[in-house]
Design a protein around this motif. Sequence first.
Motif, PDB file in Angstrom:
ATOM      1  N   TYR A  12       0.831  -1.208   0.000  1.00  0.00           N
ATOM      2  CA  TYR A  12       0.000   0.000   0.000  1.00  0.00           C
ATOM      3  C   TYR A  12       0.865   1.257   0.000  1.00  0.00           C
ATOM      4  O   TYR A  12       2.080   1.205   0.181  1.00  0.00           O
ATOM      5  CB  TYR A  12      -0.948  -0.003   1.196  1.00  0.00           C
ATOM      6  CG  TYR A  12      -0.277   0.053   2.554  1.00  0.00           C
ATOM      7  CD1 TYR A  12      -0.040   1.270   3.179  1.00  0.00           C
ATOM      8  CD2 TYR A  12       0.114  -1.110   3.212  1.00  0.00           C
ATOM      9  CE1 TYR A  12       0.568   1.326   4.425  1.00  0.00           C
ATOM     10  CE2 TYR A  12       0.720  -1.073   4.448  1.00  0.00           C
ATOM     11  CZ  TYR A  12       0.942   0.160   5.049  1.00  0.00           C
ATOM     12  OH  TYR A  12       1.556   0.208   6.282  1.00  0.00           O
ATOM     13  N   THR A  33      -2.887  12.422   1.330  1.00  0.00           N
ATOM     14  CA  THR A  33      -2.490  11.967   2.656  1.00  0.00           C
ATOM     15  C   THR A  33      -1.007  11.612   2.685  1.00  0.00           C
ATOM     16  O   THR A  33      -0.438  11.255   1.654  1.00  0.00           O
ATOM     17  CB  THR A  33      -3.319  10.750   3.125  1.00  0.00           C
ATOM     18  OG1 THR A  33      -3.005  10.462   4.489  1.00  0.00           O
ATOM     19  CG2 THR A  33      -3.040   9.515   2.283  1.00  0.00           C
ATOM     20  N   GLY A  36      -1.000   7.156   5.212  1.00  0.00           N
ATOM     21  CA  GLY A  36      -1.726   5.953   4.820  1.00  0.00           C
ATOM     22  C   GLY A  36      -1.253   4.739   5.603  1.00  0.00           C
ATOM     23  O   GLY A  36      -0.062   4.595   5.874  1.00  0.00           O
ATOM     24  N   ASP A  41      -9.473   2.769   2.450  1.00  0.00           N
ATOM     25  CA  ASP A  41      -9.593   4.218   2.599  1.00  0.00           C
ATOM     26  C   ASP A  41     -10.871   4.642   1.896  1.00  0.00           C
ATOM     27  O   ASP A  41     -11.009   4.486   0.678  1.00  0.00           O
ATOM     28  CB  ASP A  41      -8.397   4.947   1.970  1.00  0.00           C
ATOM     29  CG  ASP A  41      -7.102   4.690   2.705  1.00  0.00           C
ATOM     30  OD1 ASP A  41      -7.159   4.394   3.910  1.00  0.00           O
ATOM     31  OD2 ASP A  41      -6.039   4.786   2.071  1.00  0.00           O
TER      32      ASP A  41
END
Length: 75
Positions: A12, A33, A36, A41
């Motif tokens: 990710y 962001t 994370g 999300d």
Amino acid sequence: VSRVVLNWETAYATAYQVQVSNDNSSWTTVSSTTTGNGGVDDLTVSGSGRYVRINGTARATQWGYSLWEFVVYGS
């Protein structure tokens, strides 16, 4: 575009932007962001465009980025 749901796999992004474009050339960031943590999300966004992309800027693993699902909602 009113909502974007990202369902990350093990690889990710720890930092990314959700961007929209009308022409696939000029991009506008609608969400961003730097914290994370994988998983799902569910983002409320506001923007318009024919194209939607995720621009990853920092990965959690050495294997790049992997999304199981990338869902875009809007009218």
